[in-house]
Design a protein around this motif. Structure first.
Motif, short mmCIF file in Angstrom:
data_model
loop_
_atom_site.label_atom_id
_atom_site.label_comp_id
_atom_site.label_asym_id
_atom_site.label_seq_id
_atom_site.Cartn_x
_atom_site.Cartn_y
_atom_site.Cartn_z
N GLY A 233 0.80 -1.22 0.00
CA GLY A 233 0.00 0.00 0.00
C GLY A 233 0.83 1.27 0.00
N ARG A 234 2.13 1.15 -0.25
CA ARG A 234 2.98 2.35 -0.31
C ARG A 234 2.96 2.93 -1.72
N ILE A 235 3.28 4.20 -1.82
CA ILE A 235 3.25 4.93 -3.08
C ILE A 235 4.67 5.32 -3.48
N LEU A 236 4.95 5.16 -4.77
CA LEU A 236 6.29 5.49 -5.29
C LEU A 236 6.40 6.98 -5.57
N LEU A 237 7.45 7.58 -5.02
CA LEU A 237 7.80 8.96 -5.33
C LEU A 237 9.18 8.98 -5.98
N ALA A 238 9.38 9.93 -6.86
CA ALA A 238 10.67 10.12 -7.52
C ALA A 238 11.15 11.54 -7.23
N ARG A 239 12.40 11.65 -6.84
CA ARG A 239 12.97 12.97 -6.55
C ARG A 239 13.64 13.50 -7.81
N ARG A 240 13.26 14.71 -8.21
CA ARG A 240 13.81 15.31 -9.42
C ARG A 240 15.30 15.58 -9.25
N PRO A 241 16.11 15.13 -10.21
CA PRO A 241 17.56 15.28 -10.09
C PRO A 241 18.04 16.71 -10.30
N GLU A 242 19.25 16.97 -9.83
CA GLU A 242 19.88 18.28 -10.05
C GLU A 242 19.96 18.55 -11.54
N GLY A 243 19.81 19.81 -11.91
CA GLY A 243 19.90 20.20 -13.30
C GLY A 243 18.54 20.27 -14.00
N LYS A 244 17.51 19.70 -13.39
CA LYS A 244 16.17 19.78 -13.97
C LYS A 244 15.38 20.86 -13.23
N SER A 245 14.34 21.36 -13.87
CA SER A 245 13.50 22.33 -13.17
C SER A 245 12.88 21.65 -11.95
N MET A 246 12.72 22.40 -10.90
CA MET A 246 12.16 21.90 -9.64
C MET A 246 13.01 20.76 -9.04
N ALA A 247 14.31 20.82 -9.26
CA ALA A 247 15.23 19.81 -8.72
C ALA A 247 15.06 19.68 -7.21
N GLY A 248 15.12 18.45 -6.74
CA GLY A 248 15.02 18.17 -5.31
C GLY A 248 13.60 17.93 -4.82
N LEU A 249 12.60 18.28 -5.63
CA LEU A 249 11.22 18.03 -5.23
C LEU A 249 10.83 16.60 -5.57
N TRP A 250 9.91 16.06 -4.80
CA TRP A 250 9.41 14.70 -4.99
C TRP A 250 8.14 14.75 -5.81
N GLU A 251 7.99 13.83 -6.75
CA GLU A 251 6.84 13.82 -7.63
C GLU A 251 6.40 12.39 -7.93
N PHE A 252 5.25 12.29 -8.56
CA PHE A 252 4.76 11.01 -9.04
C PHE A 252 5.39 10.75 -10.41
N PRO A 253 5.77 9.52 -10.72
CA PRO A 253 6.39 9.24 -12.01
C PRO A 253 5.47 9.60 -13.18
N GLY A 254 6.08 9.95 -14.28
CA GLY A 254 5.32 10.28 -15.48
C GLY A 254 6.14 11.18 -16.38
N GLY A 255 5.46 11.83 -17.32
CA GLY A 255 6.18 12.72 -18.22
C GLY A 255 5.26 13.32 -19.26
N LYS A 256 5.88 14.09 -20.14
CA LYS A 256 5.15 14.83 -21.17
C LYS A 256 4.47 13.88 -22.16
N VAL A 257 3.29 14.29 -22.56
CA VAL A 257 2.56 13.57 -23.61
C VAL A 257 3.01 14.17 -24.94
N GLU A 258 3.58 13.33 -25.80
CA GLU A 258 4.06 13.79 -27.10
C GLU A 258 2.91 13.86 -28.10
N LYS A 259 3.14 14.60 -29.16
CA LYS A 259 2.12 14.73 -30.21
C LYS A 259 1.75 13.34 -30.73
N GLY A 260 0.45 13.09 -30.82
CA GLY A 260 -0.04 11.81 -31.33
C GLY A 260 -0.17 10.73 -30.27
N GLU A 261 0.24 11.00 -29.01
CA GLU A 261 0.14 10.03 -27.93
C GLU A 261 -1.09 10.28 -27.08
#
Length: 147
Positions: A31-59
């Motif tokens: 029942g635990r939830i996965l968090l990912a910490r944004r790496p250095e060099g990316k916007s909002m580095a150090g913050l924890w987020e839910f996995p995912g990413g940008k939806v590309e054109k046609g997806e």
């Protein structure tokens, strides 16, 4: 007599770029939830987020998640294992984020961070102790209530 809701202060009233990002709330057998910490060099580095990413054109958001989870975490997920849950709509300084969120309890493979992110399985009651991007934080109460 009707009343209109007031505009939200600081929100743009003219055209704005909308970014579509799909995210997933991955729930393990405990029942635990996965968090990912944004790496250095990316916007909002150090913050924890839910996995995912940008939806590309046609997806679709589901196809984007399947691709992103494989690219970022080395796991395979099928569309049938992604259950639509909620969405976030948040205005940042340079764009507006629209983020459909899915639930996922089944995947194949061993989670392996491939983009320098740190991963952590978190108990539901502890989610609020991790600093998150402004779009993610309001979702925590809904996640706690649902799970």
């Amino acid at each position: 007599m009707s009343q209109l809701c007031p505009d939200v202060p600081g929100r743009p009233t003219g055209p704005v770029d909308v970014l579509l990002v799909a995210a997933v709330i991955m729930i393990d057998i405990d029942g635990r939830i996965l968090l990912a910490r944004r790496p250095e060099g990316k916007s909002m580095a150090g913050l924890w987020e839910f996995p995912g990413g940008k939806v590309e054109k046609g997806e679709t958001p589901e196809r984007a998640l399947i691709r992103e989870l494989n690219e970022e975490l080395n796991i395979d997920v099928t569309e049938a294992c992604l259950a639509p849950f909620v969405f976030a709509s948040h205005t940042y300084e340079d764009f507006h984020l629209m983020m459909p969120m899915f639930l996922c309890r089944r995947w194949d493979g061993i989670l392996t961070p491939r983009e320098g992110q740190t991963l952590k399985w978190v108990k539901i009651q502890d989610l609020g102790t991790y600093p998150m991007p402004p779009a993610d934080a309001p979702l925590l109460a809904m996640i706690r209530d649902f799970l």
